[in-house]
Design a protein around this motif. Structure first.
Motif, PDB file in Angstrom:
ATOM      1  N   GLY B  32       0.794  -1.224   0.000  1.00  0.00           N
ATOM      2  CA  GLY B  32       0.000   0.000   0.000  1.00  0.00           C
ATOM      3  C   GLY B  32       0.823   1.269   0.000  1.00  0.00           C
ATOM      4  N   ASN B  33       2.153   1.134  -0.095  1.00  0.00           N
ATOM      5  CA  ASN B  33       2.990   2.329  -0.152  1.00  0.00           C
ATOM      6  C   ASN B  33       3.377   2.606  -1.590  1.00  0.00           C
ATOM      7  N   LEU B  34       3.059   3.791  -2.072  1.00  0.00           N
ATOM      8  CA  LEU B  34       3.440   4.175  -3.430  1.00  0.00           C
ATOM      9  C   LEU B  34       4.756   4.927  -3.306  1.00  0.00           C
ATOM     10  N   ASN B  35       5.872   4.205  -3.493  1.00  0.00           N
ATOM     11  CA  ASN B  35       7.169   4.845  -3.264  1.00  0.00           C
ATOM     12  C   ASN B  35       7.705   5.444  -4.558  1.00  0.00           C
ATOM     13  N   LEU B  36       7.458   6.735  -4.748  1.00  0.00           N
ATOM     14  CA  LEU B  36       7.981   7.415  -5.937  1.00  0.00           C
ATOM     15  C   LEU B  36       9.438   7.807  -5.726  1.00  0.00           C
ATOM     16  N   GLY B  37       9.998   7.408  -4.587  1.00  0.00           N
ATOM     17  CA  GLY B  37      11.397   7.689  -4.324  1.00  0.00           C
ATOM     18  C   GLY B  37      12.322   6.664  -4.949  1.00  0.00           C
ATOM     19  N   ILE B  38      11.769   5.679  -5.660  1.00  0.00           N
ATOM     20  CA  ILE B  38      12.584   4.599  -6.228  1.00  0.00           C
ATOM     21  C   ILE B  38      13.744   5.121  -7.101  1.00  0.00           C
ATOM     22  N   PRO B  39      13.516   6.084  -7.996  1.00  0.00           N
ATOM     23  CA  PRO B  39      14.662   6.568  -8.778  1.00  0.00           C
ATOM     24  C   PRO B  39      15.780   7.083  -7.871  1.00  0.00           C
ATOM     25  N   ASN B  97       2.224  12.631   3.346  1.00  0.00           N
ATOM     26  CA  ASN B  97       1.728  12.315   2.010  1.00  0.00           C
ATOM     27  C   ASN B  97       2.772  11.513   1.240  1.00  0.00           C
ATOM     28  N   GLN B  98       2.353  10.371   0.692  1.00  0.00           N
ATOM     29  CA  GLN B  98       3.319   9.473   0.053  1.00  0.00           C
ATOM     30  C   GLN B  98       3.899  10.039  -1.229  1.00  0.00           C
ATOM     31  N   ASN B  99       3.081  10.711  -2.019  1.00  0.00           N
ATOM     32  CA  ASN B  99       3.590  11.254  -3.282  1.00  0.00           C
ATOM     33  C   ASN B  99       4.664  12.295  -3.020  1.00  0.00           C
ATOM     34  N   VAL B 100       4.359  13.204  -2.103  1.00  0.00           N
ATOM     35  CA  VAL B 100       5.301  14.279  -1.827  1.00  0.00           C
ATOM     36  C   VAL B 100       6.589  13.696  -1.256  1.00  0.00           C
ATOM     37  N   THR B 101       6.456  12.770  -0.308  1.00  0.00           N
ATOM     38  CA  THR B 101       7.635  12.162   0.303  1.00  0.00           C
ATOM     39  C   THR B 101       8.486  11.464  -0.753  1.00  0.00           C
TER      40      THR B 101
END
Lengths: 510, 328
Positions: B32-39, B97-101
């Motif tokens: 359930g975590n959308l980790n946009l920090g992957i890059p 907020n997951q997106n911002v993080t």
């Protein structure tokens, strides 16, 4: 009679949330081989009490014993280890998983779904359930989901079952099936607690009834030694007239004329098929039917929210001129005086915005009025205050977000707002869904007052007993077709029930 | 004639960083975590490995193969684990907020990598704007001795460094764990409906932490593979490019299935380099069009997956939402 050892004894249980005392020194015994009905108004602490037994809350004071042994229940897992399982009002199931996967969720050990499915089939056979272990939850009806919930607790070996308002979302037929299963489980020696506020269900299923009022225990007694009137009085604390008022319609005039209405859902499924009827001013038209038979689509079509495939909906003004509603947008229909108050299963989904406060929700209806750049906030605020006062909404204030209110109060706000717009047609669906008897009667009174004021009321209800007492005429839907329109006075529950399940009921056979 | 024997191995080595990144992100998203920090995490994974091996190469005369692999590997795991922990602390514990993080972590990770990359280039005193770690890279790139002798078969299947095989194994094991084990069932429940999982006695926060941190470490390995194997041990700032975003796109492409990801990542890798293999003559504009291929395919797949209304192919239902038990 020999003295039975209670399966559960709750002694002096007290629980408070902030300054509100939800449970005040409650004593309760639960026995095996018995169905106990826990009765009380909304907010009387029934669910809180049972949540403490199932480990969701922890009591501030008091002691719980299981089979005469003192225990401490800290979590749902502790409760399950003691054989206590609770079926919540809102199902706790994962939609994309199968029934079997949901049932074994949270258990330890190697994952063996085949063995689990075998065990599930065994449980189903013992008690007469019907569950396909490999069916996905999203493919299931509400009653199937409930069955999965029950099997889930049985799978974990629960022999003390708590059901929180299990019939609120079921049709009469599904309720009967559930009760059969509950009786089987009772005869198997399980202890069953059912939380409800429907009197006829208490009488139908329970062996004993315990009553709470404002967080206090009012007493318990065998169901056969009491009656609905006595139980209601204990529950409410004063004499309540159980019969619903049904004044004769005064000067009914044709208001809405629906002809050959056909509506298809987005997926192309026929929802309403050639529906024709009329609704008169000063009259309540009850709509009965198994849930999902087109009631929602019918109201939405009148309110302009559903695209209509065929047919006409006419609104007749006092001077007799007719206006076509099909093809108009919801706003202009609303301005003609057609108000819709729909209470969906989750109560909030339609009509109110959960995160906005009372006065802002009132504003949703009025913000288009006014001519300045700024919105008028005073009138909606006053309206909110009036609704709170008149309908006795329990809220800390009008600037509380609606989601913080209890279900009954949310419904009062919704219905109150729709009535305040002084409609000429009031469409209402499931207005008393989940409400206790006292609040329900407040809503019936409100609706009756509208009727007396000459409003054409279309009332979609799930409780057949109420429909029979409240409505002047009853329109029965069956699979999107009109199964019959009968006068409310003198209508028999059995007949209406037959018409709900079969087009025209058994009229053809006789 | 299109040269498949040389094209496929190039596509595979292009695909491996994407495979690791998308396997990591899939595990994360299942919780359930959308980790946009992957890059950013892949970037940090890469530079952490570079830092470790740089100081190791500086401190010894001749590198020991075991240490040359273990040190960068440990640094990479540590670096990406810390990034994963930071993400979890912010989104799970503090419910940010997951997106911002995630976006912040990507910006941070790229900046972190370029900063230390620049410092190392200064330290090495090289005239090129790169850090060159050939000795370490040779250890990472060592393939089975038999690969040379087996002709086309050896080239297609045995010519890769060990991390490539690890990546495939991780993807297959992840798929097996998610679909076949109790842990996977619980993980899916957490990502779909944390309320239900909680009521069933599953520790939601723990699953989110473990899945996200494991995912971050796997993605970080993708960064390490890129520098040490694909780029032959040459770190240049910003050379990693947008592979991290492609890895996230790949998650959607594979409809959250790491086993599908094995072939899909090779396909993406192929699309990424297809412009080098298609004869386009002198017209460079055509080459640029071929470079669009992976992005065009991702867009098409997004459209197709949105149109197919199968519930199993949808993202986890509570993806991107913080979980708070007492929320009504």
């Amino acid at each position: 009679m020999e003295e039975k050892i209670p399966a559960v004894t709750m002694r002096d249980i007290t629980k408070s949330f902030g300054s509100v005392i939800a449970n005040d020194r409650i004593w309760l015994n639960i026995y095996r081989g018995e169905v106990l009905a826990l009765l009380g108004e909304n907010g009387s602490g029934k669910t809180t009490l049972m949540n403490m037994l199932s480990g969701i809350y922890f009591p501030d004071e008091g002691q719980i014993s299981i089979d005469g042994r003192d225990v401490v229940i800290r979590s749902p897992r502790d409760a399950l280890d003691l054989g206590i399982g609770m079926i919540h009002q809102h199902f706790k199931l994962v939609d994309v998983l199968t029934a079997a996967e949901n049932i074994v969720l949270g258990l330890e050990g190697k994952l063996d779904l085949k063995a689990a499915a075998e065990k599930i089939r065994g449980i189903c056979e013992t008690y007469g359930f019907e569950v396909d272990p490999n069916q996905k939850i999203y493919d299931m009806s509400v009653s199937q989901k409930q069955t999965v919930e029950i099997v889930k607790v049985l799978y974990r070996g629960a022999d003390i079952l708590i059901l929180d308002e299990p019939t609120a979302v079921l049709t009469p037929q599904e309720t009967d099936r559930l009760f059969t299963v509950l009786r089987n489980m009772r005869d198997d020696g399980k202890a069953i607690v059912i939380i409800t506020h429907k009197m006829h269900e208490v009488e139908a299923i329970s062996d004993r009834v315990a009553i709470l009022r404002h967080g206090q225990f009012m007493g318990d007694m065998p169901t056969k030694d009491t009656n609905a009137q006595e139980m209601t009085n204990m529950m409410v604390g004063h004499q309540v007239a159980l019969n619903i008022d049904r004044p004769e319609p005064v000067d009914p005039k044709l208001r809405i004329r629906v002809k050959g209405l056909t509506v298809r859902s987005v997926d192309g499924i026929l929802k309403l098929d050639d529906v024709s009827f009329t609704a008169n001013s000063g009259e309540i038209l009850g709509v009965a039917g198994i849930s999902g038979c087109g009631q929602k689509e019918l109201l939405e079509a009148i309110a302009g929210l559903q695209p209509v495939e065929k047919g006409s909906i006419e609104y007749l003004k006092d001077d007799g001129t007719a206006e076509q509603l099909v093809g108009r947008d919801p706003l202009s229909i609303q301005q003609m005086g057609v108000a819709l108050s729909f209470v969906p299963e989750d109560r909030l989904g339609m009509g109110l915005v959960a995160n906005m406060d009372l006065s802002d929700n009132m504003m949703l209806r009025s913000f288009r009025r006014g001519h300045s750049l700024f919105t008028d906030r005073k009138t909606p605020r006053q309206l909110a205050l009036d609704v709170v006062e008149e309908l006795r909404v329990v809220t800390p204030g009008v600037s509380t977000p609606v989601r913080r209110l209890s279900g009954g109060n949310v419904q009062k706000v919704l219905v109150g707002r729709e009535i305040a717009s002084a409609p000429t047609v009031l469409l209402t669906a499931y207005a008393v869904r989940g409400l206790d008897i006292n609040s329900s009667h407040t809503i019936y009174d409100l609706i009756n007052r509208q009727k007396k004021a000459g409003v054409a009321v279309i009332y979609v209800g799930e409780d057949l007993d109420v429909l029979l007492e409240l409505a002047d005429r009853i329109l029965v839907l069956c699979g999107g077709k009109v199964s019959g329109i009968i006068p409310g006075r003198g209508a028999q529950k059995r007949d209406v029930g037959m018409m709900m399940t079969k087009l025209g009921g058994n009229a053809h056979e006789q | 004639m299109f040269d498949f024997i040389s094209f496929i191995p190039r596509a595979v080595v292009q695909g491996i960083p994407l495979l690791l990144g998308s396997t990591g992100e899939t595990l994360t998203e299942k919780s359930g975590n959308l980790n946009l920090g992957i890059p950013g995490i892949m970037y940090v994974g890469g530079i952490s490995g570079v830092i470790g091996s740089f100081f190791y190469e500086q401190s010894v005369e001749t590198v020991q193969p075991f240490a040359a692999i273990a040190i960068p590997l440990a640094c990479c795991i540590l670096g990406s684990l810390l990034m994963g922990l930071l993400y979890c602390f912010l989104t799970v514990t503090l419910r940010a907020n997951q997106n911002v993080t995630g976006l912040a972590l990507t910006t941070f990770g790229v900046g972190f990598g370029n900063f230390f990359g620049g410092s190392l280039i200064k330290l090495s005193g090289s005239s090129l704007p790169s850090v060159i770690l050939s000795a370490t890279s040779n250890c990472f790139r060592r393939s089975l001795p038999a690969a040379e002798k087996l002709g086309a078969f050896g080239k297609l299947f045995l010519s890769y460094g060990f991390l490539a095989y690890v990546a495939v194994i991780i993807a297959l094991v992840s798929a097996w764990v998610i679909n076949r084990t109790r842990v996977g069932l619980h993980l899916r429940a957490v990502g779909e409906n944390p309320n239900t999982a909680d009521a069933a006695g599953i520790n939601v926060s723990r699953y989110k932490y473990v899945a996200t941190c494991t995912g971050a470490v796997i993605a970080g390995l993708g960064g390490l593979y890129y520098v040490m194997d694909y780029a032959s041990g040459v770190w240049t700032n910003d050379a990693f490019g947008d592979r991290g975003w492609l890895a996230i796109a790949l998650v959607i492409f594979t409809v959250w299935r790491p086993n599908v990801g094995v072939l899909a990542s090779f396909l993406f890798g192929g699309l990424y380099i297809v412009h080098m293999y298609i004869p386009s003559g002198m017209n460079l504009a055509v080459k640029e069009l071929y470079k669009m291929a992976p992005y065009v395919v991702t867009t098409i797949v997004l459209v197709l997956t949105s149109m197919r209304n199968k519930r199993e192919n949808q993202p986890p239902a509570s993806l991107g939402l913080p979980y708070f038990r007492e929320e009504r």
